[in-house]
Design a protein around this motif. Structure first.
Motif, PDB file in Angstrom:
ATOM      1  N   ILE A   1     -51.759 -38.791   0.079  1.00  0.00           N
ATOM      2  CA  ILE A   1     -52.392 -37.497   0.348  1.00  0.00           C
ATOM      3  C   ILE A   1     -53.211 -37.048  -0.858  1.00  0.00           C
ATOM      4  CG2 ILE A   1     -51.930 -35.054   0.782  1.00  0.00           C
ATOM      5  CD1 ILE A   1     -49.431 -35.964   2.369  1.00  0.00           C
TER       6      ILE A   1
ATOM      7  N   GLY B   1     -56.458 -38.880  -1.323  1.00  0.00           N
ATOM      8  CA  GLY B   1     -57.429 -38.766  -0.246  1.00  0.00           C
ATOM      9  C   GLY B   1     -57.376 -39.866   0.790  1.00  0.00           C
TER      10      GLY B   1
ATOM     11  N   GLU C   1     -56.260 -37.519   4.626  1.00  0.00           N
ATOM     12  CA  GLU C   1     -56.931 -36.237   4.483  1.00  0.00           C
ATOM     13  C   GLU C   1     -56.101 -35.127   5.134  1.00  0.00           C
ATOM     14  OE1 GLU C   1     -59.679 -35.541   2.941  1.00  0.00           O
ATOM     15  OE2 GLU C   1     -60.453 -37.534   2.463  1.00  0.00           O
ATOM     16  N   PRO C   2     -56.340 -33.852   4.732  1.00  0.00           N
ATOM     17  CA  PRO C   2     -55.675 -32.739   5.390  1.00  0.00           C
ATOM     18  C   PRO C   2     -55.881 -32.789   6.906  1.00  0.00           C
ATOM     19  CG  PRO C   2     -56.785 -31.970   3.423  1.00  0.00           C
ATOM     20  CD  PRO C   2     -57.198 -33.405   3.606  1.00  0.00           C
TER      21      PRO C   2
ATOM     22  N   ALA D   1     -54.922 -35.004   8.900  1.00  0.00           N
ATOM     23  CA  ALA D   1     -54.970 -36.364   9.447  1.00  0.00           C
ATOM     24  C   ALA D   1     -53.599 -36.740   9.999  1.00  0.00           C
ATOM     25  CB  ALA D   1     -55.378 -37.356   8.366  1.00  0.00           C
TER      26      ALA D   1
ATOM     27  N   ARG E   1     -55.198 -28.083   4.099  1.00  0.00           N
ATOM     28  CA  ARG E   1     -55.361 -27.728   2.686  1.00  0.00           C
ATOM     29  C   ARG E   1     -55.366 -26.213   2.548  1.00  0.00           C
ATOM     30  NH1 ARG E   1     -57.237 -31.140  -0.921  1.00  0.00           N
ATOM     31  NH2 ARG E   1     -58.386 -32.343   0.652  1.00  0.00           N
TER      32      ARG E   1
END
Length: 252
Positions: A32, A35, A38-39, A41, A86
């Motif tokens: 996480i 990357g 991703e937020p 995901a 996020r």
């Protein structure tokens, strides 16, 4: 790097690395933070994670539950697990004396703490001056990483006279809430702010790279009588906070 390659156990799973579910959690957290995930995901299903890592589904489930409890992932019935969104940057007023817990609660964020220190200590010279202590006085000192939505946001290090906080272990979440119950919540404070680059230790605690931007705040808080009762040194993540002050025009 692809997710299957990232989760290949030979790259991270160690016999002396502690509980296996924690090793998996740390690996997913790294995915996480780097990357790879991703937020918002989706995460691979438990069965797929077990196959990729060679761990049992019970171990995988424990890792996922731990991350969900700390707000790092969101589990949706019938849909699976997803990386938590996020958090938005927090806009923090400099004109109101509030606690971290109160600030985050107003934004609908769940707060937790990772304790670094909690006990009674001989005061440092700066604490003696800030709190107007006598030569034989001691302080209650608490230090913790404050988290919101499972993400580290700030490091707080506070010192208080022992008659104000006789039992540091009594602080569970909000220090100000505890002080208010005993009629000792401060009503005003003086703060000093400085932009800094985070050192290795503080950066590691906040989950960012050494040298990342941060904000240092020193605060001395007072009762209505004028007595100083709290000296706090806090470090905030520069990528998570915007501090706002209201200014009023003064007519001459």
């Amino acid at each position: 790097m692809s997710m299957p390659a990232f989760l290949a156990p030979e790259a991270w799973l160690r016999a002396d690395g502690g509980p296996r579910y924690l090793q998996l959690r740390r690996r997913l957290e790294r995915a996480i933070s780097e990357g790879l995930l991703e937020p918002e995901a989706p995460l691979p299903p438990e069965r797929e994670l077990a196959a990729l890592t060679g761990l049992s589904r019970v171990t995988v489930r424990k890792a996922m539950r731990s991350m969900a409890d700390d707000g790092l992932i969101v589990q949706r019935q019938g849909s699976g697990s997803f990386v938590a969104p996020r958090p938005r940057r927090v806009e923090q007023s400099l004109s109101r004396l509030t606690s971290f817990t109160e600030d985050m609660a107003r934004r609908g964020l769940r707060t937790t703490s990772e304790w670094l220190e909690r006990g009674r200590f001989l005061p440092a010279p700066q604490e003696v001056l800030a709190l107007a202590l006598g030569p034989n006085d001691m302080v209650a000192r608490i230090a913790r990483v404050r988290m919101a939505g499972g993400e580290p946001m700030a490091i707080e290090r506070a010192a208080l006279p022992l008659d104000v906080l006789p039992d540091p272990e009594a602080v569970q979440d909000s220090l100000y809430e505890l002080l208010e119950r005993h009629g000792k919540r401060p009503v005003r404070a003086i703060q000093k702010l400085a932009a800094i680059n985070l050192g290795e230790e503080d950066a590691a605690l906040l989950g960012v790279e050494p040298g990342a931007a941060g904000l240092s705040i020193e605060r001395t808080s007072y009762l209505a009588s004028g007595r100083p009762v709290e000296f706090t040194r806090s470090i905030y993540r520069g990528d998570k906070y915007d501090f706002v002050a209201e200014l009023r025009f003064s007519e001459v």
